[in-house]
Design a protein around this motif. Structure first.
Motif, mmCIF file in Angstrom:
data_model
loop_
_atom_site.group_PDB
_atom_site.id
_atom_site.type_symbol
_atom_site.label_atom_id
_atom_site.label_comp_id
_atom_site.label_asym_id
_atom_site.label_seq_id
_atom_site.Cartn_x
_atom_site.Cartn_y
_atom_site.Cartn_z
ATOM 1 N N ALA A 257 0.874 -1.195 -0.171
ATOM 2 C CA ALA A 257 -0.039 -0.018 0.033
ATOM 3 C C ALA A 257 0.655 1.250 -0.034
ATOM 4 O O ALA A 257 0.624 2.144 -0.685
ATOM 5 N N MET A 258 1.975 1.354 0.864
ATOM 6 C CA MET A 258 2.874 2.389 0.830
ATOM 7 C C MET A 258 3.688 2.413 -0.514
ATOM 8 O O MET A 258 3.772 3.680 -1.200
ATOM 9 N N TYR A 259 3.799 1.595 -1.402
ATOM 10 C CA TYR A 259 4.406 1.715 -2.620
ATOM 11 C C TYR A 259 3.361 2.256 -3.494
ATOM 12 O O TYR A 259 3.861 3.013 -4.220
ATOM 13 N N GLY A 260 2.293 1.856 -3.469
ATOM 14 C CA GLY A 260 0.986 2.279 -4.118
ATOM 15 C C GLY A 260 0.887 3.890 -3.980
ATOM 16 O O GLY A 260 0.749 4.377 -5.106
ATOM 17 N N ILE A 261 1.120 4.392 -2.782
ATOM 18 C CA ILE A 261 0.988 5.679 -2.653
ATOM 19 C C ILE A 261 2.334 6.577 -3.277
ATOM 20 O O ILE A 261 1.828 7.600 -3.758
ATOM 21 N N LEU A 262 3.264 6.194 -2.941
ATOM 22 C CA LEU A 262 4.672 6.905 -3.155
ATOM 23 C C LEU A 262 4.994 6.354 -4.842
ATOM 24 O O LEU A 262 5.432 7.317 -5.432
ATOM 25 N N GLY A 263 4.581 5.527 -5.074
ATOM 26 C CA GLY A 263 4.816 4.906 -6.608
ATOM 27 C C GLY A 263 4.607 6.094 -7.702
ATOM 28 O O GLY A 263 5.261 6.367 -8.692
ATOM 29 N N GLY A 264 3.236 6.578 -7.592
ATOM 30 C CA GLY A 264 2.763 7.459 -8.486
ATOM 31 C C GLY A 264 3.612 8.626 -8.695
ATOM 32 O O GLY A 264 3.763 9.547 -9.681
#
Length: 264
Positions: free
Chosen positions: A181-188
């Motif tokens: 979930a953290m990767y999904g937030i920061l990835g963009g």
């Protein structure tokens, strides 16, 4: 050995057919992508205002950046794609590891099949919509199309490599939903989806260049719009893709030794 290698093309085809069965979901995602594309381009055009360009982006480059980003989002699968973590949590990964294949290579083959279908449904339509509504900047050199295709392949492999590592963390964390979930937030943000990385301060651009994240989206978009020399962009993608896949192999071997079956 030949039979083992030969299974991977079949897995790629299977991946294509598997995702082609979810046509309604693909159409819904296409509609959502297009709607967000219109909102994003309105915001970035307001940033451009009456100026000719911002951070090297003119109106055509910004339009191409937005619609390329919306189209590539489904191809590289920046969000989602963590089924392996679920299989680790349930214990079903034991079945995957017992099969006569390399798990990482098998999943990567399926990923390329999925991405191939996504190109047809999630990439081409948004680009057509964008070209009808806006004056996109298309490649001026014929070789750019080849370089762009290579860049997309590398971006797909890199996105998979990152998600593979995140999913393997479930062997130690038992539940990888927090880190994914953290990767999904920061990835963009760090991949260049939210705004072009050229809009960032110089120190932030330099710091990000030492990470794999610009190679997920920004480098591929810059290759298409012919922003700078494409060779360093492709080299950045290639080096990080190979490195992350190699790390994935090492972590997979460590995970196999750590294997704990939960449930079932």
């Amino acid at each position: 050995m030949r039979a083992l290698i030969g299974c991977y093309p079949h897995l790629a085809v299977a991946g294509f057919h598997r995702y082609s069965t979810y046509r309604s979901a693909a159409v819904a995602a296409l509609t959502t992508n297009s709607a967000f594309g219109l909102m994003r381009i309105a915001v970035l055009f307001s940033v451009l205002g009456a100026r000719q360009e911002v951070a090297g982006y003119d109106a055509g480059s910004i339009a191409s950046y937005v619609w390329l980003g919306q189209g590539l989002l489904g191809v590289i699968m920046l969000w989602g794609g963590h089924e392996l973590a679920d299989r680790v949590r349930s214990g079903d990964v034991a079945i995957d590891l017992s099969r006569p294949w390399n798990l990482q290579f098998a999943l990567l083959a399926e990923e390329f099949g999925r991405a191939g279908f996504a190109v047809l449904i999630r990439f081409v339509p948004p680009m057509l919509i964008g070209s009808l509504l806006f004056d996109l900047r298309w490649p001026q050199r014929s070789q750019t199309w080849v370089l762009f295709a290579l860049s997309v392949v590398l971006a797909v492999a890199m996105s998979f490599a990152i998600r593979f590592l995140l999913s393997l963390s479930a062997f130690w964390l038992l539940d990888a939903r927090g880190i994914t979930a953290m990767y999904g937030i920061l990835g963009g943000i760090v991949s260049g989806l939210t705004v072009p990385l050229a809009f960032f301060p110089d120190w932030a651009q330099l710091a990000l260049w030492w990470t794999p994240f610009p190679s997920l989206l920004q480098n591929t978009i810059d290759v298409f719009v012919e922003r700078g020399d494409p060779l360093p962009l492709l080299a950045h993608q290639a080096v990080w893709t190979v490195a992350l896949l190699a790390i994935g192999q090492l972590v997979q071997r460590a995970a196999e030794r750590k294997l704990v079956i939960q449930g079932g």
